[in-house]
Design an enzyme around this catalytic site. Structure first.
Site: not given
Ligand code: SF4
Ligand code: SF4
Ligand code: FES
Lengths: 299, 599
Positions: B121, B235, B237, B251, B254, B310, B376, B411
């Protein structure tokens, strides 16, 4: 250019829609509460790419702000927005308007098997009661290195059942409880038979729930109509992969000493008595003792 | 007012997502009388939307991985603004929290030797995310849900907490809630309250968040006198759906990029190569050839730039679309179809396949997806003690997304599920310890209860507009003026509009009666959203630099000497949100050394 447009319009509904954006759709929503109610028509402009839940939300934001509906994720992941759309049990957030006939009103009504609270919202507490009655997962100790080892092939089946989003559409459609309110006391329903199958097939689980499944969870009442499988939005093969194997195991447990011995030799699931299992399922305790053998008819 | 329903507990947990239920498990294990309250049904919380996995340095795929590397990745991803103690505990305890889930029945995907499989990730140096296909959040939530049920934890479903109650010295000692079903009020007296209410996404127009994410816990804390920190860090995304309009914001995990998916603009270019920041240049591939080899040989090649943190990816997509190189519906292309076999895609990313097929009529095994940034997650939240999760108000604890500090300015993917577990467990334990240390019965102040109930009923007699219209205006404003790229003049404009919204909110009127009335619930949720919007906007004005989830067009650089050393604190003063700076806790030397070895 013109011919491309025509072709597209002929093949998909959306294209037809975007070509004529001012069209409208009528949603025929059930409105009411425990004391009764009826269908009410709402006409709204048709917009491109919408799902039924979007249209319900637009009605809520414009003409019926007190319209009660459950939803959370709007992506088919939480299982909140179950309803009957043109009579079919479905998720509102995963039903595209373009897949429904638009020249007639689209009927959206609450799930019939559960008591109505208000409008599209039903009382699904039966499901939570059953969930609480399921004897918990009981693993053996970890390996020396503090982990558990499991092969992917051994968990594929249980993983299939763990995809369940608890939309309760299968519970809604199962005739055992849909048509016989009384049976709810004796029957776990397809969602929870799948959950029990998941635990029974879990490579780390040590509890034998087979007698409990037959005597308390009413597996015998299922007559394999497969209606539950047909409506599952997660495409879980509830009947073929969960209920039928579970029925076989339950029969083995009760009548087939060879299979019983075979299981013991494999050393996976030391049998426990139904009472011992029932002791870890406190919320089911108040079922009448006379119903304890509800499943025996089937065998 | 008719006789109110009342419940007395030791620990009241607000929210039944991953962190709330994880807290409940430990609180009830200590013997504290524990109750969980949630706005939806049990098992529906936003945690189910987490797809990719839970980050934990188990070292199953990469034995080199350990908590120190995870800690360093987390701090770097957070632009060093994290509460170091939280980041440390998180990295140290995540592996055990994950293994414990297996003991409760969770079934993660396996390595060939039967251990928990881990995936790559963004921002994580090693493949670190334990996962189940792309439905890890569901697995995690179901596991803690089933565990809580088997422990007999009491859950009050479809109940919204409107306000916290406080005792004579300001300590939190209960809450007033509203049963959504009946519209009746319910009063809880409690010796400790744990906020586990999740995020604030519904304040923005395009969001991956569900209707529940209205910042209730943030607002409850603020109204109770607690500090919030870092509320400017939101954040976006990078990959949410952009089409069809009704699916906008949903969403796209990722994991698509972790498993080989790449981002392309309308010219077909893998544009992320044009946006590699110096900070990450050393560990990021600078050619497609190198990036592609990384999937097969992670030891000798550097990571593809699609897997940058991100905030970097979201900004880059934003810039491409602005430059006119976007996709037809205003996003960019995320292509996995040309890079992996249809069979692989369906196996690794089953719910993405399903989601695009059902919602957009796109087959991701043969066509690219159109994606763009979506609101997000909020990094900011209740200021807590890193060890105990205690807020700045006695008796009030916070864990999960509603707590601030853990993720700093940004994050990393996968660090949310691990955060829920690590700090959920700590919140449950320390809240219960606190509660069990208080003798005697909890007496709530009836005057406060009456005031809360009367205020909540006000909108039935008000003559203003319907709450949906106001909510829409709020979302449009936040999206346009307090979005990914911010600038002083727009932020000030947003602040002015928020003042107008507050007046409108006070006059909002609802139709119908009290039973299951979503209009009424929205009117109440709007109060929380407005409080949150004020904190985010206020802090965004004060932080005159760009960092992580806060990008200022008028201050494009980060300012390590000043803003890199402070948290922005939001606090209520005479009913108005005030923002001030507060020094960042200093990291001990042995941890600082981890950043100096030229990793
Ligand atoms: S197969 Fe069994 S559980 Fe499923 S709907 Fe039919 S009777 Fe019900
Ligand atoms: S098994 Fe399928 S239909 Fe039944 S509750 Fe789960 S997801 Fe819904
Ligand atoms: S809203 Fe979550 S499944 Fe429909």
């Amino acid at each position: 250019m013109a011919s491309t447009t025509e072709q597209a319009a002929a093949t998909t509904n959306e294209a037809a829609q975007s070509a004529a954006p001012r069209r409208s759709v009528t949603l025929r929503l059930w409105r009411g509460d425990a004391d009764g109610g009826g269908l009410v028509d709402y006409e709204v402009p048709a917009l491109e790419g919408e799902v039924v839940l979007d249209v319900v939300h637009r009605i809520q934001a414009t003409s019926a702000p007190d319209l009660a509906v459950r939803w959370n994720c709007k992506a088919g992941k939480c299982g909140s927005c179950s309803a009957e759309i043109n009579g079919k049990p479905r998720l509102m957030c995963m039903t595209r308007m373009s897949t429904l006939p638009q020249d007639e009103p689209i009927t959206v009504s609450p799930m019939r098997t559960f008591p109505v609270i208000r409008d599209l919202v039903t009382d699904v507490s039966y499901n939570f009661t059953v969930a609480a009655a399921i004897p918990a997962f009981s693993p053996g100790p970890r390996e020396a290195d503090g982990t558990y080892r499991m092969a992917q092939v051994d968990i594929d089946r249980s993983q299939e059942f763990r995809k369940c989003i608890e939309c309760f559409l299968c519970q809604n459609v199962c005739h055992v409880i849909r048509d016989h309110e009384d049976n709810k006391q004796y029957y776990a329903g397809p969602r929870f038979l799948a959950r029990l199958a998941e635990l029974e097939m879990h490579p780390l689980d040590n509890l034998d729930r087979r007698r409990y499944i037959s005597e308390q969870m009413g597996i015998g009442l299922c007559n394999i109509t497969k209606c539950c499988t047909e409506v599952c939005p997660e495409s879980i093969h509830i009947t073929d992969n969960a209920i039928i194997p579970l029925k076989e195991r339950v029969v083995d447990a009760r009548y087939d000493p060879v299979a019983w011995l075979g299981r013991k030799l494999l050393g996976r699931k030391p049998p426990k008595s139904a009472t011992a299992v029932a002791a870890v399922a406190p919320l089911w305790r108040d079922r009448g003792a006379e119903h304890a053998g509800a499943g025996s008819k089937e065998a | 007012m008719p006789e109110l329903e009342r419940h007395d507990v030791d620990v009241l947990i607000i929210g039944a997502g991953g962190s709330g239920l994880r807290a409940a498990i430990d609180a009830s294990a200590t013997g504290a009388r524990t109750a969980v309250v949630c706005k939806s049904l049990l098992g529906k919380a936003h945690t189910v939307m987490a797809e990719g996995g839970v980050a934990a340095a188990l070292g199953n795929v990469w034995p080199e991985d350990n908590w120190e590397v995870h800690f360093r990745d987390t701090m770097r991803g957070g632009k060093l603004l994290n509460n170091w103690r939280m980041a440390q505990l998180h990295a140290q305890e995540a592996p055990e929290r994950v293994l414990e889930l297996e003991e409760w029945g969770a079934l993660f995907d396996r390595t060939p030797d039967g251990r928990i499989l881990q995936r790559d990730f963004g921002g994580h140096r090693y493949a670190r995310l334990a996962h189940v296909g792309d439905r890890t959040g569901l697995e995690l939530l179901r596991t803690v849900q089933q565990r809580s049920v088997s422990l007999g934890v009491e859950v009050f479903m479809e109940c919204k907490i409107i306000r916290l109650l406080h005792g004579p010295s300001g300590e939190v000692n209960g809450a007033v809630g509203l049963w959504r079903e009946s519209g009746r009020f319910v009063v809880f007296s409690a010796k400790a309250v744990v906020l586990a209410s999740g995020g604030i996404g519904k304040t923005w127009k395009f969001t991956s968040n569900s209707w529940e994410s209205t910042g209730d816990g943030h607002a409850l804390a603020l109204w109770a006198g607690a500090d919030l920190i870092d509320m400017e860090f939101v954040q976006f995304h990078p990959t949410g759906m952009v089409w069809p309009p009704s699916a906008r914001g949903i969403l796209v995990t990722e994991g698509v990029r972790g498993d080989g998916g790449v981002l392309r603009n309308s010219e077909g270019r893998r544009f992320m190569f044009d946006y590699i920041p110096d900070f990450y240049a050393k560990e990021t591939a600078d050619s497609e050839a190198e990036a592609d080899q990384w999937y097969g040989n992670k030891r000798d090649f550097r990571r593809p730039p699609e897997l940058l943190p991100r905030d970097e990816v979201a900004r880059s997509i934003n810039a491409e679309v602005k430059a006119g190189r976007g996709s037809p519906h205003g996003g960019v292309f995320l292509d996995i179809a040309s890079r992996r076999s249809a069979e692989d895609i369906k196996r690794r990313l089953p719910s993405m396949y399903h989601q695009f097929k059902e919602l957009a009529d796109v087959d991701i095994t043969s066509e690219p997806m159109e994606v763009g940034p979506t609101c997000h997650y909020v990094m900011g939240g209740v200021r807590v003690d890193g060890d105990t999760t205690a807020s700045t108000v006695a008796g009030l604890y916070a864990c999960g997304e509603v707590a601030g500090g853990m993720h700093g300015a940004n994050r990393l993917g996968g660090n949310s599920l691990s955060d829920l577990l690590v700090f959920g467990q700590r919140a449950g334990r320390y809240a219960a310890e606190h509660a069990l240390g208080i003798k005697g019965t909890t007496i709530v102040d009836e005057a406060q209860v009456d005031a809360v109930c009367n205020e909540a009923l006000g909108c039935f007699s008000a003559e203003g507009e319907n709450p949906y219209a106001l909510h829409q205006d709020l979302q449009e404003t936040m999206q346009a003026l307090v979005g990914i790229i911010r600038t002083e003049s727009e932020l000030i404009q947003a602040k002015e509009r928020l003042e107008g919204f507050a007046e409108r909110a006070a006059a909002v009127s609802v139709e119908g009666h009290r039973q299951f009335n979503p209009g009424w619930h929205l009117a109440l949720d709007l109060q929380s959203m407005l409080a949150v919007a004020n904190c985010t906007t206020g802090s965004a004005i004060e932080r005159k630099e760009s960092r992580g989830g806060h990008t200022r067009d008028d201050y494009r650089e980060s300012d390590p000497d000043h803003f890199g050393k402070v948290n922005m604190v939001s606090r209520l003063h005479d009913g108005v949100v005030e923002v001030s700076e507060s020094p960042l806790p200093t990291m001990p030397e042995e941890l600082q050394a981890l950043f100096e070895e030229g990793h």
